[in-house]
Design an enzyme around this catalytic site. Structure first.
Site, PDB file in Angstrom:
ATOM      1  N   LYS A  14      21.263 -14.851   5.652  1.00 21.91           N
ATOM      2  CA  LYS A  14      20.221 -15.663   5.026  1.00 21.91           C
ATOM      3  C   LYS A  14      19.920 -16.911   5.856  1.00 21.91           C
ATOM      4  O   LYS A  14      18.768 -17.250   6.114  1.00 21.91           O
ATOM      5  CB  LYS A  14      20.657 -16.047   3.613  1.00 21.91           C
ATOM      6  CG  LYS A  14      19.557 -16.638   2.751  1.00 21.91           C
ATOM      7  CD  LYS A  14      20.028 -16.760   1.310  1.00 21.91           C
ATOM      8  CE  LYS A  14      18.895 -17.148   0.383  1.00 21.91           C
ATOM      9  NZ  LYS A  14      19.333 -17.192  -1.037  1.00 21.91           N
TER      10      LYS A  14
ATOM     11  N   HIS B 283      46.488  10.695  -7.501  1.00 18.34           N
ATOM     12  CA  HIS B 283      47.680  10.924  -6.694  1.00 18.34           C
ATOM     13  C   HIS B 283      48.144   9.633  -6.024  1.00 18.34           C
ATOM     14  O   HIS B 283      48.884   9.675  -5.048  1.00 18.34           O
ATOM     15  CB  HIS B 283      47.394  12.004  -5.651  1.00 18.34           C
ATOM     16  CG  HIS B 283      47.112  13.341  -6.264  1.00 18.34           C
ATOM     17  ND1 HIS B 283      48.095  14.284  -6.482  1.00 18.34           N
ATOM     18  CD2 HIS B 283      45.958  13.877  -6.743  1.00 18.34           C
ATOM     19  CE1 HIS B 283      47.550  15.358  -7.049  1.00 18.34           C
ATOM     20  NE2 HIS B 283      46.253  15.124  -7.222  1.00 18.34           N
TER      21      HIS B 283
ATOM     22  N   GLU C  16      33.371 -12.542  -7.669  1.00 15.47           N
ATOM     23  CA  GLU C  16      32.710 -13.710  -7.097  1.00 15.47           C
ATOM     24  C   GLU C  16      31.802 -14.371  -8.129  1.00 15.47           C
ATOM     25  O   GLU C  16      31.563 -15.579  -8.074  1.00 15.47           O
ATOM     26  CB  GLU C  16      31.911 -13.304  -5.857  1.00 15.47           C
ATOM     27  CG  GLU C  16      31.560 -14.476  -4.948  1.00 15.47           C
ATOM     28  CD  GLU C  16      31.026 -14.043  -3.601  1.00 15.47           C
ATOM     29  OE1 GLU C  16      31.822 -13.918  -2.655  1.00 15.47           O
ATOM     30  OE2 GLU C  16      29.801 -13.817  -3.497  1.00 15.47           O
TER      31      GLU C  16
ATOM     32  N   LYS D  18      36.020 -21.184   4.616  1.00 16.91           N
ATOM     33  CA  LYS D  18      35.072 -21.265   5.732  1.00 16.91           C
ATOM     34  C   LYS D  18      35.170 -22.627   6.425  1.00 16.91           C
ATOM     35  O   LYS D  18      35.188 -22.733   7.652  1.00 16.91           O
ATOM     36  CB  LYS D  18      33.636 -21.084   5.228  1.00 16.91           C
ATOM     37  CG  LYS D  18      33.254 -19.674   4.827  1.00 16.91           C
ATOM     38  CD  LYS D  18      31.780 -19.693   4.442  1.00 16.91           C
ATOM     39  CE  LYS D  18      31.304 -18.351   3.948  1.00 16.91           C
ATOM     40  NZ  LYS D  18      29.885 -18.402   3.550  1.00 16.91           N
TER      41      LYS D  18
ATOM     42  N   GLU E 253      30.911 -15.262  10.938  1.00 16.09           N
ATOM     43  CA  GLU E 253      31.351 -13.918  11.307  1.00 16.09           C
ATOM     44  C   GLU E 253      30.164 -13.063  11.775  1.00 16.09           C
ATOM     45  O   GLU E 253      30.245 -12.345  12.780  1.00 16.09           O
ATOM     46  CB  GLU E 253      32.033 -13.231  10.123  1.00 16.09           C
ATOM     47  CG  GLU E 253      33.257 -13.942   9.591  1.00 16.09           C
ATOM     48  CD  GLU E 253      32.939 -14.874   8.429  1.00 16.09           C
ATOM     49  OE1 GLU E 253      33.833 -15.106   7.600  1.00 16.09           O
ATOM     50  OE2 GLU E 253      31.783 -15.370   8.351  1.00 16.09           O
TER      51      GLU E 253
ATOM     52  N   GLY F   1      23.394 -13.482  -2.713  1.00 15.99           N
ATOM     53  CA  GLY F   1      23.850 -12.480  -1.760  1.00 15.99           C
ATOM     54  C   GLY F   1      24.327 -11.192  -2.395  1.00 15.99           C
ATOM     55  O   GLY F   1      23.963 -10.092  -1.969  1.00 15.99           O
ATOM     56  N   ARG F   2      25.135 -11.306  -3.451  1.00 14.93           N
ATOM     57  CA  ARG F   2      25.703 -10.097  -4.061  1.00 14.93           C
ATOM     58  C   ARG F   2      24.716  -9.380  -4.984  1.00 14.93           C
ATOM     59  O   ARG F   2      25.061  -8.350  -5.559  1.00 14.93           O
ATOM     60  CB  ARG F   2      26.986 -10.446  -4.806  1.00 14.93           C
ATOM     61  CG  ARG F   2      26.863 -11.536  -5.854  1.00 14.93           C
ATOM     62  CD  ARG F   2      28.247 -12.028  -6.308  1.00 14.93           C
ATOM     63  NE  ARG F   2      28.179 -13.142  -7.226  1.00 14.93           N
ATOM     64  CZ  ARG F   2      28.051 -14.421  -6.840  1.00 14.93           C
ATOM     65  NH1 ARG F   2      27.950 -14.714  -5.561  1.00 14.93           N
ATOM     66  NH2 ARG F   2      28.026 -15.389  -7.735  1.00 14.93           N
TER      67      ARG F   2
END
Length: 543
Positions: free
Chosen positions: A208, A386, A355, A510, A214, A269-270
């Site tokens: 954005k 399993h 979040e 961050k 990163e 964002g999410r």
């Protein structure tokens, strides 16, 4: 704005606290001795069924949960959301992701712009670009069509598109393969690039602000790889596009201004896969299928907005979750999709839920004295059976489960799919019904052997679960499913009196990483804590 009354002060909350005591006492009994759940509790929407019949509640609890929704004024909260009110108060932002899937219903002004016009314009650009990729009209510098799309992002700029493209693998356009790079660990990018041809690879930088540490580190590394393997600085504009609001920074990187796709402050964002962040989805499954994804989500929006309590799936999901978390003491919930395509869905919901609602401060700025956002986790069935189902069946934790099932496969092996379905249905049944000591002994026959091992074969049962059963997994179903959980998360945030749309907890790490990076690169610092200082010294010693 919404009332900022703590939920613990609501009459329904206090009554639910009283009712929970008798339910907790009943857990020591066998399922056949108690009257909880109800075989008739299901909502049938034609091609989707929500079954909540196996939950640790009765009719009286359900009535009080409805009162809780009314007292918390969830409908008013949602009205404010879709009206563009700044319900994300700590960042002074609106929250309008529903507008991304049905812009015609959002003809309103926000920040001096018409929401409908902005979204429709963005969708037209996504349509044009994805169609050009899919038709090979847009090519790389050598004139060859694009065969690989690499989305470079992190968090919501990665999890959503990655999860959806994996889920809809059967809808991939022939000749197109998506890749998603999020981790700053160089191994992630390196392993992705090894199998790619720079002449036929398109990179999407999803950030954005175009400053995410990163993402930009990976973007610069991908650019260097491109230039070092046959491309040049001028050709970067043919192979790199950006999803960002920072047009200037994207252009400085080498992206053509016409290839910068923006979105708005009111898209978190999410909750952004429905926006230009989803351009990797549109390029992979085709724009017509991307529109079906939006259509499914819009149907869920309408369902949540218009359905009465007894037929409102996300509201019931939210309230049952509140009951399990705040009154029965459950600290986590398992998401169990019986679909390999949904293997990233639990991880997607981890971010969406944790979040959003992982907050310990209420909307008045005061610490809460009740549990909020549960720990969300899970894996696809039958793999999970399993791995961790042993704990679900015979462990000491109460872990409510959502099992997501599809009656038909899009593939050729319906017999195997029926086996998958049988397992999903059986697990929900076993989690609830358990197996008594008497049944174990009867099945074993040998009295001496039964005496020794029966306690280890005993299943308590009464483990709550919901079943979300769909006819098939397709783009529209996928959109509907994701949006159901978005509304569940919203409703729980309203009841818990917290801000669901900020994420200040992400920022501290961050900030500290930004200060430590120069030290790792050689800058001295005398103000580090002893533990970090010692670790950095070891790292430097190892070279």
């Amino acid at each position: 704005m919404l009332s900022k009354t703590p939920p613990t002060q609501l009459k329904s909350w206090k009554r639910l606290k009283e009712l929970s005591q008798s339910v907790l006492a009943a857990l020591s009994k066998s399922p056949k001795e108690i009257r909880l759940g109800n075989p008739g509790w299901r909502i049938d929407l034609g091609n989707m069924v929500f079954d909540f019949s196996r939950n640790l509640l009765d009719k009286e609890v359900l009535i009080e949960l409805e009162r809780l929704a009314d007292e918390a004024n969830i409908r008013e909260g949602y009205r404010q959301l879709i009206s563009g009110d700044e319900i994300n108060e700590t960042e002074n932002r609106s929250v309008l992701h529903p507008a991304l899937r049905n812009p015609a219903a959002f003809d309103l002004e926000l920040d001096g712009l018409n929401v409908r016009e902005e979204v429709e314009s963005s969708l037209k650009r996504i349509e044009k670009f994805s169609n050009e990729i899919n038709s090979s009209k847009r090519t790389g510098f050598s004139g060859l069509p694009f065969t690989d799309i690499v989305n470079i992002g992190i968090g919501g700029s990665d999890l959503g598109p990655y999860m959806v493209t994996e889920a809809l693998k059967e809808y991939w356009k022939p000749g197109i393969k998506p890749h998603f790079v999020s981790n700053v660990d160089p191994f992630h990018l390196d392993q992705t690039l090894k199998e790619l041809n720079p002449q036929t690879t398109l990179f999407i930088i999803s950030s954005k602000t175009f400053t995410t540490q990163e993402t930009m580190a990976n973007a610069e590394a991908a650019k260097s790889w491109f230039i070092g393997n046959g491309g040049n600085e001028l050709q970067v504009q043919d192979h790199f596009i950006a999803v960002s609001t920072n047009i200037e920074a994207a252009q400085s990187f080498g992206v053509d201004k016409e290839n910068v796709f923006g979105f708005w402050d009111w898209v978190g964002g999410r909750y952004s896969l429905w926006s230009a962040i989803g351009i990797s989805i549109a390029c992979t499954i085709g724009y017509h299928n991307f529109k079906k994804l939006l259509k499914g989500a819009s149907k869920a929006d309408k369902h949540f907005k218009d359905s009465e309590f007894k037929q409102n799936i996300p509201l019931l999901m939210a309230l049952i979750g509140i009951w399990n978390t705040n009154f029965l003491g459950a600290e986590s919930e398992a998401i169990l999709p019986y679909s390999q395509g949904l293997h990233r869905f639990p991880a997607y919901l981890q971010q969406a839920n944790m979040e959003s609602n992982g907050k310990a401060i209420d909307r008045s700025g005061n610490p809460v004295d009740y549990s909020t956002g549960p720990i969300v986790w899970g894996e696809p069935g039958t793999n999970g059976q399993h791995a961790f189902f042993q704990l679900l069946h015979q462990g000491t934790h109460l872990i409510p489960c959502d099992l997501i099932l599809f009656s038909k496969t899009n593939g050729e092996y319906q017999n195997q799919h029926d086996m998958l379905l049988a397992n999903g249905l059986a697990q929900a049944k076993a989690l609830w019904e358990g197996k008594s000591i008497e049944t174990v002994k009867k099945q074993m026959g040998n009295e001496k052997s039964a005496q020794l091992t029966a306690p280890f074969r005993f299943f308590q049962g009464l483990n709550p679960s919901n079943i979300l059963l769909f006819e098939t997994l397709n783009p529209e179903t996928m959109g509907f499913l994701i949006a159901l959980y978005e509304h569940k998360i919203f409703a729980q945030g309203v009841i818990w009196n917290i801000f669901s749309y900020d994420q200040w907890g992400v920022e501290l790490g961050k900030e500290m990483a930004g200060k430590l990076l120069p030290i790792l690169n050689g800058k001295d610092s005398n103000d580090l804590d002893p533990t970090t200082s010692a670790l950095i010294e070891t790292i430097k010693k190892w070279g």
